[in-house]
Enzyme design. Sequence first.
Site, short mmCIF file in Angstrom:
data_model
loop_
_atom_site.label_atom_id
_atom_site.label_comp_id
_atom_site.label_asym_id
_atom_site.label_seq_id
_atom_site.Cartn_x
_atom_site.Cartn_y
_atom_site.Cartn_z
N ASP A 136 116.41 -0.25 31.48
CA ASP A 136 116.75 0.58 32.63
C ASP A 136 116.81 -0.25 33.92
O ASP A 136 116.25 -1.34 33.99
CB ASP A 136 115.70 1.68 32.82
CG ASP A 136 115.54 2.55 31.59
OD1 ASP A 136 116.56 2.94 31.01
OD2 ASP A 136 114.38 2.83 31.21
N ASP A 165 121.89 1.91 30.33
CA ASP A 165 120.81 2.85 30.03
C ASP A 165 120.52 3.66 31.30
O ASP A 165 121.41 3.92 32.10
CB ASP A 165 119.59 2.09 29.52
CG ASP A 165 118.68 2.97 28.66
OD1 ASP A 165 118.86 4.20 28.65
OD2 ASP A 165 117.78 2.41 28.00
N ASP A 169 113.95 5.76 34.85
CA ASP A 169 113.34 6.49 33.75
C ASP A 169 111.83 6.37 33.83
O ASP A 169 111.27 5.27 33.94
CB ASP A 169 113.84 5.97 32.41
CG ASP A 169 115.25 6.46 32.07
OD1 ASP A 169 115.85 7.16 32.92
OD2 ASP A 169 115.75 6.15 30.97
N ARG A 222 121.33 14.21 33.79
CA ARG A 222 119.96 13.76 34.07
C ARG A 222 119.75 13.47 35.55
O ARG A 222 119.56 12.34 35.96
CB ARG A 222 119.59 12.54 33.23
CG ARG A 222 119.68 12.76 31.74
CD ARG A 222 119.30 11.51 30.96
NE ARG A 222 119.48 11.72 29.52
CZ ARG A 222 119.31 10.78 28.59
NH1 ARG A 222 118.97 9.56 28.97
NH2 ARG A 222 119.49 11.05 27.31
#
Length: 323
Positions: A136, A165, A169, A222
Amino acid sequence: MTNFKWIVAAAGLLSGQVLAAPTATSTHAKRATVSDAAFGYASLNGGTTGGAGGTTTTVSSYAAFTSAVSGDDAKVVYVDGTIKQTADQVKIGSNTSIIGKDANAILEGFGVLVKEKENVIIRNLGVSKVLADNGDAIGVQYSNNVWIDHCDVSSDRDHDKDYYDGLIDITHGSDYVTVSNTFIHDHWKASLVGHSDSNEDEDSGHLTVTYANNYWYNINSRAPSFRFGTGHVYNSYYLDVSDGINTRDGAQLLVESNQFVDSKKALYSTDDGYAVSNDNDFGDSENTAEEGTLTSMPYDYTLLGSANVKAAVVGTAGQTLTF
């Protein structure tokens, strides 16, 4: 009980102001210091101070950056200019502040990982185009008290959804995290809280995260997506975000004072996720999330009001600080 404070911006600030979609940099950068206080969840559990009071280093190369951010002694690491390197995430030690000196401080091709650490601040830093094989842009795992503020995280949507990615996160039971004043843009799957439906034993009762005053632009999904955790999303502006805030797997969210423009699913549930919605402008979209029970937060905060969010956030979120 949360101390709700409504503020109204001056009429001169709001009247007639139309900003281009991808704009994130203010014409007048705001002066900041390493002693600025974290807010939201990152202000709890003793607070998040990063490396304040520790050693100070300025870096402009990958090797120097990797060395400077390691170890758990208190330290402030300034990034000067763009550092390009296709590589795995660089692991960050506890009690660390990573500070971009200005809008030119960018990590390109590699990200950072806070894993099994605590008390970390990442401010005024750009992170871009981190390939999926390298992790990430910013990852937080098994960690507490992390403040991500005034950052600019992005990739592109020219490639397929798995080429990169996540941008930010937060997983594996991390707690007391705040993502604020950040420009999150041009990406497929932007920000995930809780990585798997099967990770309930580790995540339940954890994943306490605040998202505040962020600008989300050209995102597929997201923005963020929450599993199991407890989240507060407020004072944020969403433009061209297809699937916005997703609450799932028992997550409880308080969603307040946000504005959505050109979103398909602004706020929605998957697999029994829950949300309470206050003063959100969903535009042509709507709130289809299951009604939650989270109605207050354990910290003070200020609500802008959804009508004032665009003027306050666009042009302020992102790398708009100088040190």
